[in-house]
Design an enzyme around this catalytic site. Sequence first.
Site, PDB file in Angstrom:
ATOM      1  N   HIS A   1      -9.806   3.089   0.150  1.00 45.57           N
ATOM      2  CA  HIS A   1      -9.856   2.605   1.535  1.00 45.57           C
ATOM      3  C   HIS A   1     -10.732   1.356   1.540  1.00 45.57           C
ATOM      4  O   HIS A   1     -11.717   1.259   2.268  1.00 45.57           O
ATOM      5  CB  HIS A   1     -10.415   3.693   2.462  1.00 45.57           C
ATOM      6  CG  HIS A   1      -9.592   3.876   3.702  1.00 45.57           C
ATOM      7  ND1 HIS A   1     -10.125   3.914   4.965  1.00 45.57           N
ATOM      8  CD2 HIS A   1      -8.260   4.012   3.875  1.00 45.57           C
ATOM      9  CE1 HIS A   1      -9.168   4.086   5.859  1.00 45.57           C
ATOM     10  NE2 HIS A   1      -8.016   4.139   5.217  1.00 45.57           N
TER      11      HIS A   1
ATOM     12  N   HIS B   1       0.819  -1.210   0.000  1.00 40.32           N
ATOM     13  CA  HIS B   1       0.000   0.000   0.000  1.00 40.32           C
ATOM     14  C   HIS B   1       0.854   1.262   0.000  1.00 40.32           C
ATOM     15  O   HIS B   1       0.510   2.255  -0.644  1.00 40.32           O
ATOM     16  CB  HIS B   1      -0.928   0.007   1.210  1.00 40.32           C
ATOM     17  CG  HIS B   1      -1.883   1.159   1.227  1.00 40.32           C
ATOM     18  ND1 HIS B   1      -3.029   1.205   0.461  1.00 40.32           N
ATOM     19  CD2 HIS B   1      -1.849   2.332   1.909  1.00 40.32           C
ATOM     20  CE1 HIS B   1      -3.657   2.349   0.677  1.00 40.32           C
ATOM     21  NE2 HIS B   1      -2.973   3.048   1.551  1.00 40.32           N
TER      22      HIS B   1
END
Length: 747
Positions: free
Chosen positions: A105, A54
């Site tokens: 998200h 990420h």
Amino acid sequence: MLDTVSVASDDPDREQPWAELGLKADEYQRIREILGRRPTGAELAMYSVMWSEHCSYKSSKVHLKQFGEIPQETPVGKMLAGIGENAGVIDIGQGYAVTFKVESHNHPSYVEPYQGAATGVGGIVRDILAMGARPVAVMDPLRFGPLEADDTHRVLPGIVAGVGGYGNCLGLPNIGGEAVFDETYLGNPLVNALCVGVLKHEDLHLAKASGTGNRVMLYGARTGGDGIGGVSVLASETFDADGPAKRPSVQVGDPFMEKLLIECTLELFRAGVVAGIQDLGGAGLSCATSELASAGDGGMRCELDRVPLRDSTLSPEEILMSESQERMMAVVEPGDVAEFLAICAKWDVEAVDIGEVTTTGRLEITWHGETIVDVPPRTVAHEGPVYQRPFARPDWQDALQADAAEALPRPTTGAELRDTLLKLVASPNLCDKSWITDQYDRYVLGNTVLAQPADSGMIRVDEETHLGVSVATDCNGRFAKLDPYAGAQLALVESYRNVATGGARPLAVSDCLNFGSPEDTDVMWQFAEACRGLKDACVELGIPVTGGNVSLYNQTGETAILPTPVVAVLGVIDDVRRRTPSSFQAADERILLLGTTREELSGSEWAHVVHGHLGGLPPQVDLAAERRLAQVLADVVGIVKSAHDLSDGGLAQALAESAMVSGIGATVTLDGDPFVQLFSESAARAIVTVRADQVAEIVGSAEAHGVPVAEIGATGGDALVVEGVFDVPLEELRAAWTATLPAALGA
């Protein structure tokens, strides 16, 4: 005993939980080589979160590099900040700049829907704030499993409430987005969040720690145990059948604290007391300290025990990994510290001096006087592992493309075509999304010019000149599955077209590339092709990629999501009073179809809804035609009364939406096969309405730009009429369109 640098040097063979923190054996060995010793526990924590998929983009960097080949000029001016900064910044004229970015998200929103979505909004807002801009609007491209699925009923209400709750409390209008349903998102919803901010050129701030002796100030909320590891670890793992392999706690948002933080930060900027700034999002303090140091003079020393805590039991490693929300880090000259603290106190925002900028080339962090981190900051923030993941065209791709939807049984009679229209407008992807969007404030701040259900969102930037910006987000994952190169381009051109139909000139792109596991060669081929498609399209259209986000491991067991390269396009309009609405505006106006309709049904909503089919080739991409169409739409701003792009659901859906939203019907006459004319999803098309005495002007502009144009009917009445085929009263059409989400989710 505290694991300090000296202890690590004297105790080289201590076993460490590198695998549990998501590191590979060779990555752990590389850290040891960098440091010339084993890492301390605190250093291991920093590297593990910063080298996660990420945060480090280790599987995608090699493909993202090509975006740097796109010219950085726009029709208005240069890009002021681009890829590598918190968000891209675009010159829009009159001394103004706009910053915008879209991020994901996803996994946190599956684990805890409300907080996952809420903190996604909070994080992207802080990215925009960190550039020196005032956030002015948000958008939310969302993807869910089938509408009837139990897990969709679990995650969707919470995600929508989280997006709305956080954005509404901040006082930011939500001006657009998407809600798309597909079986592959079951167990892996996508929550992408976009924010737009406005600044003057001279207000631009960058994330760097420069100036030896300058102070490092941490301000905002206290650091807690929520989100330890957070998105940095959670978004770097594949979900298994029982849920994610690792479930660090999801961050907990406080929008009222964020509102104070926004106003406090903007006053700090105005006071000129900020030399560098970074928000704390993914990887928390690990990210902020290492990125600020590596982008500045190269050194920083911090006292971790000075960090204000909500939980006094947190270990140094947990403090470094915590992703607690509503926190910022600023670099401040010593002479400005008193004023900095006074402004923070005025806004009731806690602020502490936790360190200083150095020229050592090292990031040093102490805990009660003992050194627990001593690393070269670039190795943490920018020199993580880079993988050349193997990829190959899937062996099933040819068979998928050969299974064309054009061969499926299709309606032929007027009654069958009428039933098809009613079925499509009521389908989850095409139905009215008011159940979602009514939970968002679209008009707070008073500068919203266009919002849902318009093709794009539009915000007024300057109240005197009426300068404005427009933004749209789009992606059809089915098209990307059929051909990821063309699918990414189709996502781009649909957003581009949506901005143009509102009357704005497309300027720049931000993307959120959502894909399955990078360890799957099929997925990496999809990703590589999508990146190549975006780059080639941006070069031809002349618009730069300003930044974005990659979200991988969107996969449950062996089932990857549809490749979903969400593309946001930002455009500028000189005078928002001349914008073009999407719905019909008056009766007795002529309806003109711009562009060419082909028999293109593969990947369409018709194939998906009626036949549950996915196969064939997506609609043809013609970038030159898209550019010409956008030029026509720009030329006729102020002349056309409405404009609506043709995409999902084709001409039938565009006519239905334009009529249902306005309550003004239409009668059209179609040449050729009415089914193809109504339900084909050919690109580079739009419908416009205009007064009868101005038809020639539109036709002249279209012909001058080489855009096919045909007058197909007129507005008026209380039904949608296709001459010689069928008619549907608007009341019946609207009843079908509006019933779907309330029936499934509760009124």
